[in-house]
Scaffold this motif. Structure first.
Motif, PDB file in Angstrom:
ATOM      1  N   PHE A   1       0.839  -1.200   0.000  1.00 55.80           N
ATOM      2  CA  PHE A   1       0.000   0.000   0.000  1.00 55.80           C
ATOM      3  C   PHE A   1       0.877   1.255   0.000  1.00 55.80           C
ATOM      4  N   LEU A   2       1.898   1.252   0.851  1.00 57.12           N
ATOM      5  CA  LEU A   2       2.784   2.414   0.913  1.00 57.12           C
ATOM      6  C   LEU A   2       3.485   2.649  -0.423  1.00 57.12           C
ATOM      7  N   GLN A   3       3.910   1.567  -1.089  1.00 60.68           N
ATOM      8  CA  GLN A   3       4.671   1.725  -2.328  1.00 60.68           C
ATOM      9  C   GLN A   3       3.777   1.970  -3.541  1.00 60.68           C
ATOM     10  N   ASN A   4       2.742   1.146  -3.691  1.00 61.76           N
ATOM     11  CA  ASN A   4       1.942   1.188  -4.919  1.00 61.76           C
ATOM     12  C   ASN A   4       0.826   2.221  -4.897  1.00 61.76           C
ATOM     13  N   VAL A   5       0.397   2.608  -3.699  1.00 58.69           N
ATOM     14  CA  VAL A   5      -0.695   3.581  -3.597  1.00 58.69           C
ATOM     15  C   VAL A   5      -0.164   4.965  -3.209  1.00 58.69           C
ATOM     16  N   LEU A   6       0.684   5.025  -2.176  1.00 60.05           N
ATOM     17  CA  LEU A   6       1.191   6.316  -1.718  1.00 60.05           C
ATOM     18  C   LEU A   6       2.490   6.718  -2.406  1.00 60.05           C
ATOM     19  N   GLY A   7       3.088   5.800  -3.191  1.00 55.81           N
ATOM     20  CA  GLY A   7       4.255   6.157  -3.990  1.00 55.81           C
ATOM     21  C   GLY A   7       5.572   6.140  -3.248  1.00 55.81           C
ATOM     22  N   TYR A   8       5.676   5.397  -2.128  1.00 54.31           N
ATOM     23  CA  TYR A   8       6.927   5.318  -1.382  1.00 54.31           C
ATOM     24  C   TYR A   8       7.906   4.400  -2.099  1.00 54.31           C
ATOM     25  N   SER A   9       9.206   4.635  -1.897  1.00 55.97           N
ATOM     26  CA  SER A   9      10.219   3.685  -2.348  1.00 55.97           C
ATOM     27  C   SER A   9      10.232   2.499  -1.374  1.00 55.97           C
ATOM     28  N   ALA A  10      10.941   1.416  -1.749  1.00 54.53           N
ATOM     29  CA  ALA A  10      11.012   0.247  -0.868  1.00 54.53           C
ATOM     30  C   ALA A  10      11.644   0.616   0.470  1.00 54.53           C
ATOM     31  N   LEU A  11      12.701   1.438   0.422  1.00 51.37           N
ATOM     32  CA  LEU A  11      13.360   1.844   1.668  1.00 51.37           C
ATOM     33  C   LEU A  11      12.442   2.730   2.501  1.00 51.37           C
ATOM     34  N   GLN A  12      11.739   3.661   1.855  1.00 54.88           N
ATOM     35  CA  GLN A  12      10.797   4.507   2.585  1.00 54.88           C
ATOM     36  C   GLN A  12       9.672   3.694   3.201  1.00 54.88           C
ATOM     37  N   ALA A  13       9.221   2.656   2.476  1.00 59.84           N
ATOM     38  CA  ALA A  13       8.166   1.803   3.015  1.00 59.84           C
ATOM     39  C   ALA A  13       8.657   1.063   4.261  1.00 59.84           C
ATOM     40  N   GLY A  14       9.905   0.599   4.199  1.00 58.82           N
ATOM     41  CA  GLY A  14      10.472  -0.065   5.373  1.00 58.82           C
ATOM     42  C   GLY A  14      10.554   0.872   6.561  1.00 58.82           C
ATOM     43  N   LEU A  15      10.984   2.100   6.311  1.00 55.05           N
ATOM     44  CA  LEU A  15      11.043   3.091   7.387  1.00 55.05           C
ATOM     45  C   LEU A  15       9.646   3.449   7.874  1.00 55.05           C
ATOM     46  N   GLY A  16       8.670   3.442   6.955  1.00 61.00           N
ATOM     47  CA  GLY A  16       7.296   3.742   7.336  1.00 61.00           C
ATOM     48  C   GLY A  16       6.692   2.689   8.238  1.00 61.00           C
ATOM     49  N   GLN A  17       7.211   1.466   8.162  1.00 61.89           N
ATOM     50  CA  GLN A  17       6.724   0.391   9.030  1.00 61.89           C
ATOM     51  C   GLN A  17       7.521   0.281  10.323  1.00 61.89           C
ATOM     52  N   THR A  18       8.572   1.079  10.448  1.00 60.39           N
ATOM     53  CA  THR A  18       9.421   1.000  11.633  1.00 60.39           C
ATOM     54  C   THR A  18       8.666   1.257  12.940  1.00 60.39           C
ATOM     55  N   PRO A  19       7.809   2.291  13.021  1.00 61.33           N
ATOM     56  CA  PRO A  19       7.096   2.499  14.289  1.00 61.33           C
ATOM     57  C   PRO A  19       6.269   1.291  14.715  1.00 61.33           C
ATOM     58  N   ALA A  20       5.612   0.648  13.754  1.00 60.53           N
ATOM     59  CA  ALA A  20       4.809  -0.532  14.084  1.00 60.53           C
ATOM     60  C   ALA A  20       5.706  -1.674  14.559  1.00 60.53           C
ATOM     61  N   ALA A  21       6.866  -1.842  13.926  1.00 59.60           N
ATOM     62  CA  ALA A  21       7.778  -2.901  14.344  1.00 59.60           C
ATOM     63  C   ALA A  21       8.284  -2.660  15.754  1.00 59.60           C
ATOM     64  N   VAL A  22       8.613  -1.404  16.075  1.00 64.00           N
ATOM     65  CA  VAL A  22       9.060  -1.065  17.432  1.00 64.00           C
ATOM     66  C   VAL A  22       7.942  -1.322  18.434  1.00 64.00           C
TER      67      VAL A  22
END
Length: 474
Positions: free
Chosen positions: A300-321
């Motif tokens: 969703f982050l990459q294909n809908v909001l246009g994030y790069s793979a690295l940005q998507a990983g960083l975007g999921q960081t808060p949830a992982a923490v």
């Protein structure tokens, strides 16, 4: 004197301090989960350097997942027969050597073979880590905390895979995605030799070869068939053939274990333990929940909001923490509350979080439509995963700890594989009904359906959890 020493060794199956044992199993779990995802970001570079075809490139990922899921039952039984330390060291050795081969590969076939071998090494390691926890941490509070740390380390591995893969590939080379495992594996082998005693079950049993062949081949065929749905429809012979073959082999495996094998690879008596039977079923459902969270929110982050793979990983960081923090906290609560309250609370978070995610669309903002709900789902995962692992492996004889560890992780892996195929098919079908089927708006509609289905799975987890024993687990 010998019998006294043997009894003492069984009572304390670790030779080093408990903190070292826990650090070892957590590091091994980290490596196993890391290698499930770290390669994804490096795939374009790998394709360019080794001249992979599109179909062949998929097997850099699928080769690992196929053998990892297919060989875990065998790895768990081997840990019981030959001792967790032997299997952990052997798995680390296979994993490290195959990582070296992958990092030095100059041809596509070599890299795929290395990834297949890596999956086998991971399948040897993963059940052994659970066997070590079950036999080394016998006091309820200590065991619960160990499960929490082990679960959190998997979360760290999943997060690090998304972020570190991009950083290593950009800053060094895709080869270091594999080569970095070699020195880490060497250190862990030394730690295993220092901290774990060379225990065995004390039972004179041989490996159930018929069960090993039918069970491993059945799981591998089933997972392979499900993987084919990414490129072919469910009605394709390339999907139906392996899936049917896999199911038939698993039926044969069950008959062998129940009626033929004198020393079965997976003794069916273990399923008379309610926690094992119900916990394994819940882990199947949980595997689909985990895929919906980490895989489809990344898409969703990459294909809908246009994030790069690295940005998507960083975007999921808060949830992982959040997941890691809640997993540790839930493990501390588990001996006092028992499994049901934690699973019900986790299921409530799944329903609310995924229901919120299902409202996201192409014009959504990250904070209000992704960050908030993924934090809520992460709380649910943190409450649920260590609790399920503890429930599925509790009340099991010490000599079967590896088998149960393999069974629990196989259930989760199969749930993830089947869940990915079913949810991806549903997302694609929904997107295709929308105008501009590959547009961000159409893709968002498909992912919203996935999130609604995941909320339904959360309800199913709540219902099935009522079948677990009422007593507390540690």
């Amino acid at each position: 004197m010998t019998s006294t020493s043997t009894a003492a060794q069984r009572a304390r199956p670790h030779a080093g301090p408990a903190w070292m044992v826990l650090a070892l199993v957590c590091a091994c779990q980290f490596m196993v989960i890391l290698d499930s995802s770290i390669v994804n970001v490096a795939l374009p570079s790998i394709r360019g350097d080794l001249a992979f075809t599109s179909t062949g490139l998929a097997w850099v990922v699928n080769g690992y997942l196929l053998t990892f899921g297919g060989f875990m039952l065998l790895g768990g039984r081997a840990a019981d027969l030959f001792g967790p330390r032997r299997m952990l060291v052997a798995g680390l050795l296979v994993f490290s050597v195959s990582s070296l081969a992958g990092g030095l590969a100059t041809a596509p076939e070599v890299l795929v073979a290395a990834r297949v071998a890596q999956g086998i090494g991971a399948a040897m390691m993963a059940p052994a880590t659970l066997a070590v926890i079950n036999t080394s941490f016998t006091e309820p509070n200590a065991r619960a905390k160990a499960f929490g740390a082990w679960s959190a380390s998997g979360g760290v591995g999943g997060l690090a895979g998304a972020v570190a893969g991009g950083a290593i590939t950009t800053g060094l080379s895709w080869r270091w995605v594999f080569l970095i495992n070699v020195p880490i594996g060497a250190v862990l082998i030394v730690m295993a030799m220092m901290s774990l005693a060379a225990t065995r079950t004390g039972r004179r049993e041989s490996l159930d070869l018929t069960g090993a062949v039918t069970g491993t081949a059945g799981l591998a065929a089933l997972i392979y068939g499900v993987m084919q749905t990414a490129d072919h429809g469910w009605s394709s012979g390339l999907v139906i053939g392996p899936v049917v073959a896999g199911l038939l082999l698993l039926v044969v495996f069950t008959v062998v274990e129940a009626r033929i094998a004198a020393q079965p690879m997976v003794p069916l008596r273990l399923f008379r333990i309610r926690g094992v039977a119900v916990g394994s079923g819940l882990l199947l459902l949980f595997g689909a929940i985990a895929i919906a969270m980490w895989y489809f929110t990344s898409l969703f982050l990459q294909n809908v909001l246009g994030y790069s793979a690295l940005q998507a990983g960083l975007g999921q960081t808060p949830a992982a923490v959040m997941f890691m923090a809640i997993a540790r906290w839930a493990a501390a609560l588990l001996p006092r509350t028992g499994v049901r309250p934690l699973l019900l609370a986790g299921s409530g978070c799944f329903v609310a979080g995924f229901g919120w995610l299902a409202q996201a669309h192409a014009d959504s903002g990250y904070v209000t439509s992704v960050l908030g709900p993924t934090l809520l789902v992460a709380v649910g995962i943190g409450l649920t995963f260590p609790t399920l692992m503890a429930a599925a492996t509790a009340d099991v004889p010490e000599g079967d700890a590896g088998t149960i560890g393999g069974l629990a992780q196989t259930a989760s892996q199969v749930g993830s594989s089947v869940g990915l195929a079913v949810l991806a098919t549903a997302a694609g079908a929904r997107a295709a009904t929308k105008a501009g089927g590959s547009s961000p708006a159409a893709l968002a509609a498909g992912y919203d359906l996935v999130f609604l289905m995941a909320a339904g799975i959360g309800v199913a987890i709540a219902v099935v959890s009522s079948l677990l024993p009422r007593h507390r687990h540690g």
